[in-house]
Design a protein around this motif. Structure first.
Motif, PDB file in Angstrom:
ATOM      1  N   MET A  55       6.157  10.146   3.541  1.00  0.00           N
ATOM      2  CA  MET A  55       5.999  10.442   2.124  1.00  0.00           C
ATOM      3  C   MET A  55       6.807   9.448   1.289  1.00  0.00           C
ATOM      4  O   MET A  55       7.951   9.145   1.632  1.00  0.00           O
ATOM      5  N   LEU A  56       6.210   8.946   0.227  1.00  0.00           N
ATOM      6  CA  LEU A  56       6.916   8.167  -0.785  1.00  0.00           C
ATOM      7  C   LEU A  56       6.960   9.047  -2.027  1.00  0.00           C
ATOM      8  O   LEU A  56       6.071   9.009  -2.877  1.00  0.00           O
ATOM      9  N   GLU A  57       7.998   9.872  -2.094  1.00  0.00           N
ATOM     10  CA  GLU A  57       8.009  10.961  -3.072  1.00  0.00           C
ATOM     11  C   GLU A  57       8.005  10.475  -4.512  1.00  0.00           C
ATOM     12  O   GLU A  57       7.340  11.066  -5.370  1.00  0.00           O
ATOM     13  N   GLN A  58       8.745   9.408  -4.804  1.00  0.00           N
ATOM     14  CA  GLN A  58       8.797   8.936  -6.189  1.00  0.00           C
ATOM     15  C   GLN A  58       7.435   8.430  -6.660  1.00  0.00           C
ATOM     16  O   GLN A  58       7.055   8.616  -7.816  1.00  0.00           O
ATOM     17  N   LYS A  59       6.701   7.775  -5.756  1.00  0.00           N
ATOM     18  CA  LYS A  59       5.385   7.259  -6.113  1.00  0.00           C
ATOM     19  C   LYS A  59       4.283   8.289  -5.882  1.00  0.00           C
ATOM     20  O   LYS A  59       3.138   8.058  -6.233  1.00  0.00           O
ATOM     21  N   ARG A  60       4.661   9.420  -5.247  1.00  0.00           N
ATOM     22  CA  ARG A  60       3.709  10.480  -4.931  1.00  0.00           C
ATOM     23  C   ARG A  60       2.540   9.931  -4.119  1.00  0.00           C
ATOM     24  O   ARG A  60       1.382  10.200  -4.391  1.00  0.00           O
ATOM     25  N   LEU A  61       2.917   9.145  -3.067  1.00  0.00           N
ATOM     26  CA  LEU A  61       1.942   8.548  -2.168  1.00  0.00           C
ATOM     27  C   LEU A  61       2.318   8.847  -0.723  1.00  0.00           C
ATOM     28  O   LEU A  61       3.507   8.955  -0.391  1.00  0.00           O
ATOM     29  N   LEU A  62       1.310   8.989   0.113  1.00  0.00           N
ATOM     30  CA  LEU A  62       1.513   9.041   1.556  1.00  0.00           C
ATOM     31  C   LEU A  62       1.234   7.649   2.110  1.00  0.00           C
ATOM     32  O   LEU A  62       0.157   7.087   1.880  1.00  0.00           O
ATOM     33  N   GLN A  63       2.202   7.095   2.832  1.00  0.00           N
ATOM     34  CA  GLN A  63       2.016   5.797   3.475  1.00  0.00           C
ATOM     35  C   GLN A  63       1.652   6.015   4.939  1.00  0.00           C
ATOM     36  O   GLN A  63       2.349   6.733   5.659  1.00  0.00           O
ATOM     37  N   VAL A  64       0.546   5.403   5.361  1.00  0.00           N
ATOM     38  CA  VAL A  64       0.112   5.472   6.752  1.00  0.00           C
ATOM     39  C   VAL A  64       0.157   4.063   7.329  1.00  0.00           C
ATOM     40  O   VAL A  64      -0.468   3.143   6.784  1.00  0.00           O
ATOM     41  N   GLU A  65       0.899   3.917   8.433  1.00  0.00           N
ATOM     42  CA  GLU A  65       0.951   2.642   9.137  1.00  0.00           C
ATOM     43  C   GLU A  65       0.078   2.753  10.380  1.00  0.00           C
ATOM     44  O   GLU A  65       0.216   3.684  11.171  1.00  0.00           O
ATOM     45  N   TRP A  66      -0.845   1.799  10.517  1.00  0.00           N
ATOM     46  CA  TRP A  66      -1.799   1.814  11.617  1.00  0.00           C
ATOM     47  C   TRP A  66      -1.303   0.989  12.801  1.00  0.00           C
ATOM     48  O   TRP A  66      -0.407   0.153  12.652  1.00  0.00           O
ATOM     49  N   ASP A  67      -1.897   1.202  13.937  1.00  0.00           N
ATOM     50  CA  ASP A  67      -1.493   0.490  15.149  1.00  0.00           C
ATOM     51  C   ASP A  67      -1.683  -1.015  15.043  1.00  0.00           C
ATOM     52  O   ASP A  67      -1.018  -1.775  15.745  1.00  0.00           O
ATOM     53  N   ASP A  68      -2.609  -1.453  14.184  1.00  0.00           N
ATOM     54  CA  ASP A  68      -2.813  -2.896  14.039  1.00  0.00           C
ATOM     55  C   ASP A  68      -1.816  -3.529  13.077  1.00  0.00           C
ATOM     56  O   ASP A  68      -1.898  -4.717  12.769  1.00  0.00           O
ATOM     57  N   GLY A  69      -0.870  -2.733  12.560  1.00  0.00           N
ATOM     58  CA  GLY A  69       0.169  -3.239  11.673  1.00  0.00           C
ATOM     59  C   GLY A  69      -0.167  -3.143  10.199  1.00  0.00           C
ATOM     60  O   GLY A  69       0.702  -3.400   9.361  1.00  0.00           O
ATOM     61  N   SER A  70      -1.396  -2.788   9.847  1.00  0.00           N
ATOM     62  CA  SER A  70      -1.770  -2.654   8.447  1.00  0.00           C
ATOM     63  C   SER A  70      -1.303  -1.308   7.903  1.00  0.00           C
ATOM     64  O   SER A  70      -0.957  -0.394   8.669  1.00  0.00           O
ATOM     65  N   CYS A  71      -1.273  -1.201   6.577  1.00  0.00           N
ATOM     66  CA  CYS A  71      -0.815   0.031   5.921  1.00  0.00           C
ATOM     67  C   CYS A  71      -1.839   0.484   4.891  1.00  0.00           C
ATOM     68  O   CYS A  71      -2.537  -0.323   4.271  1.00  0.00           O
ATOM     69  N   SER A  72      -1.923   1.799   4.719  1.00  0.00           N
ATOM     70  CA  SER A  72      -2.742   2.394   3.676  1.00  0.00           C
ATOM     71  C   SER A  72      -1.903   3.388   2.893  1.00  0.00           C
ATOM     72  O   SER A  72      -0.958   3.981   3.441  1.00  0.00           O
ATOM     73  N   PHE A  73      -2.262   3.585   1.616  1.00  0.00           N
ATOM     74  CA  PHE A  73      -1.538   4.525   0.767  1.00  0.00           C
ATOM     75  C   PHE A  73      -2.528   5.510   0.160  1.00  0.00           C
ATOM     76  O   PHE A  73      -3.608   5.114  -0.291  1.00  0.00           O
ATOM     77  N   TYR A  74      -2.147   6.787   0.140  1.00  0.00           N
ATOM     78  CA  TYR A  74      -3.036   7.844  -0.339  1.00  0.00           C
ATOM     79  C   TYR A  74      -2.278   8.743  -1.316  1.00  0.00           C
ATOM     80  O   TYR A  74      -1.220   9.295  -0.976  1.00  0.00           O
ATOM     81  N   PRO A  75      -2.791   8.929  -2.536  1.00  0.00           N
ATOM     82  CA  PRO A  75      -2.134   9.803  -3.511  1.00  0.00           C
ATOM     83  C   PRO A  75      -2.092  11.251  -3.027  1.00  0.00           C
ATOM     84  O   PRO A  75      -3.053  11.758  -2.439  1.00  0.00           O
TER      85      PRO A  75
END
Length: 433
Positions: A55-75
Motif C-alpha cells: 500500500m502507498l497510503e499517501q497516494k492511495r495506490l496499491l503497488q504491484v511488483e511483477w516477477d518480470d520486474g515491472s510495476c503497476s499501480f491501482y487506485p
C-alpha cells in the motif's frame, strides 16, 4: 482483379485473408511515473506472477511488483469498486451489483497480502475483503502502454490503409458459415482492411440472412431487413436505378448509420455495373495532409441529410452529421457522405457556405483519383462485406434490360454486433480469457 482470385482454392483464399490481418506492432508510448509495464498482448494470459504488493497510503495506490520486474499501480477506489465477491458482483452476468451510492470513493485500505495461489487479497476498513487474479490485474494496468494494448485488443482500432493496389481479402462463404477460424479471419480482415470478398454463395435470395445469423442479427431499417438493388420504376432510392452512383456511404440520413454492409450478387448486367470503392479513412488523412483547412471544415461543420419515402414502412428522416467524424484525439472514426441525400437545407452561417463547398469538392476530388480507387465486377454468387463507416462505394452505369436484369441483395449490421461476434470467436479460437 478477381479473375485470378476466383480460381484460388478456399484454403488459399483463407491464407490470403489471414495475411491481410497480421497486426502491426504498437508504437512506442512514453512511460508514466514509475509504471514500467509494457504492452500486454492477449497471449500472456496465465503467465503473470506477483512478486510483491504494498500500500502507498499517501497516494492511495496499491503497488504491484511483477516477477518480470515491472510495476503497476491501482487506485484504492477503483479496486474497491471492482470487487469480485458475490456481494459486489452478480456472478452469473459478470456485472457489478455494488451500488455507487454505497461506495466510499475516499476509502483507505487496512491490509494487503499475496495468497498462496498468487492472488492479491485486500481487507478494507469496514472489514470487507476482496481478491484479485494476477492476470485480471495486469491486463488492467493503468500504464499508457497497457491501456493502449487493452483498447486495441477490445476494439481493434488500428487500420491498414490502401489505394488502388489493394488485393481485396477473400474467403469462402460456406467456410465462414461453418468454421470458426475462417469466420474470425473474415471479421478481423473486415475490421483492419474494411472490405472482404466472399466467394461461393448460392445465387439466390436469403444468403445474407444466413450470414447475418452467423454474427447475430441484421439491422432493420426503413428499407427492411434486406433490400433488393434493382432498376425499379418510380424508384425511392437512386441505388434502384441503372445510373452511375457516385462514391458514398449509406444512410448518413440516420444519426447512427449502419456500420457494416453486405451486398450479394444474384444477377449481373450484361454491360456495366462495376463496383468502385475507396478507403475513406485514408482519404480523410490525405485531405488532412494536403488541405488542412478543408479537413478542419468537414470535421467540424454539421451537415443536414434527409431521406423521405415509403418501403418497409413510410419514412421521413432527418439528421445532422459531420462528413468526417473525429474523436477527442482527432482520429477519424466515421465518414458520413452521400451526395444524393445531402439536404438542400444547409444550416450554416452564410459566410461558411462557400468554404463548405470548396472543402467538400477537395475531398471528392481525392476520392476520385484513379490511384485511390479499386474497381471490381461482381458475378452471381459473389458477396462483398464492407465497413460502411469507412469505405465509400459507388457503381458504374449499367445497361438496363436485356437477357439478364442486374439484381443485388443488400443488408446492414451494426459494428456492436460484429465486434461482439469477433470477440466471442477470438475467445473460442484462441481460448483467450
Amino acid at each position: 482483379m478477381f479473375s485470378s482470385l476466383a480460381r484460388c482454392s478456399s484454403r488459399a483464399a483463407l491464407h490470403m485473408l489471414k495475411e491481410a490481418v497480421c497486426p502491426s506492432k504498437l508504437g512506442k508510448v512514453p512511460s508514466f511515473g514509475h509504471q514500467t509495464l509494457a504492452a500486454i498482448p492477449a497471449h500472456t494470459v496465465g503467465r503473470n506472477a506477483i512478486r510483491h504488493a504494498q500500500m502507498l497510503e499517501q497516494k492511495r495506490l496499491l503497488q504491484v511488483e511483477w516477477d518480470d520486474g515491472s510495476c503497476s499501480f491501482y487506485p484504492f477506489t477503483w479496486l474497491r469498486d471492482n470487487c469480485h465477491c458475490p456481494l459486489c458482483m452478480l456472478q452469473s452476468a459478470q456485472a457489478r451489483s455494488l451500488l455507487l451510492a454505497d461506495l466510499n470513493v475516499h476509502t483507505g485500505m487496512n491490509q494487503v497480502q499475496i495468497t498462496d495461489n498468487n492472488k492479491v487479497s485486500i481487507t478494507w476498513p469496514d472489514e470487507h475483503s476482496s481478491e484479485f487474479e494476477p492476470d485480471w490485474l495486469k491486463k488492467r494496468c493503468f500504464s499508457p502502454e497497457a491501456r493502449q494494448a487493452r483498447q486495441e485488443e477490445l476494439f481493434l482500432n488500428k487500420r491498414e490503409f490502401w489505394d488502388s493496389a489493394l488485393q481485396i481479402p477473400m474467403a469462402d462463404f460456406e467456410e465462414v458459415l461453418n468454421d470458426d477460424n475462417a469466420a474470425l479471419a473474415w471479421l478481423m480482415a473486415l475490421r483492419r482492411v474494411g472490405i472482404v470478398y466472399l466467394k461461393g454463395a448460392p445465387a439466390e435470395q436469403g444468403q445474407l440472412a444466413r450470414l447475418g445469423r452467423r454474427i447475430g442479427y441484421l439491422r432493420l431499417t426503413f428499407y427492411g431487413h434486406t433490400w433488393q438493388v434493382q432498376d425499379k420504376p418510380m424508384a425511392n432510392n437512386v441505388a434502384y436505378t441503372s445510373g452511375k452512383l457516385s462514391l458514398h456511404t449509406d444512410y448518413p440520413a440516420l444519426h447512427h448509420p449502419p456500420g457494416v454492409q453486405f451486398l450479394h450478387c444474384l444477377q449481373q448486367a450484361e454491360q456495366g455495373g462495376e463496383s468502385e470503392v475507396v478507403d475513406g479513412f485514408h482519404m480523410a488523412e490525405l485531405l488532412r495532409k494536403e488541405d488542412p483547412e478543408a479537413f478542419n471544415t468537414l470535421s467540424s461543420l454539421y451537415i443536414d441529410y434527409t431521406d423521405t419515402g415509403s418501403d418497409y414502412c413510410d419514412f421521413s428522416v432527418q439528421s445532422k452529421n459531420r462528413i468526417i467524424d473525429v474523436d477527442s484525439e482527432g482520429r477519424v472514426m466515421r465518414v458520413n457522405y452521400n451526395n444524393a441525400t445531402r439536404d438542400s437545407v444547409l444550416d450554416l452561417p452564410i459566410d461558411q457556405v462557400q468554404l463548405f463547398y470548396s472543402s467538400l469538392k477537395s475531398f471528392v476530388k481525392l476520392m476520385n483519383r484513379p490511384e485511390n480507387m479499386v474497381t471490381y465486377r461482381m458475378e452471381p454468387g459473389d458477396l462483398v462485406t464492407f465497413d460502411n463507416w469507412r469505405l465509400l462505394h459507388g457503381r458504374r452505369h449499367y445497361a438496363s434490360g436485356g437477357r439478364t436484369l442486374r439484381h443485388l441483395e443488400g443488408a446492414y449490421l451494426d459494428w456492436d454486433e460484429v465486434m461482439s461476434r469477433l470477440r466471442i470467436l477470438r475467445k473460442a479460437v484462441h481460448r483467450d480469457r
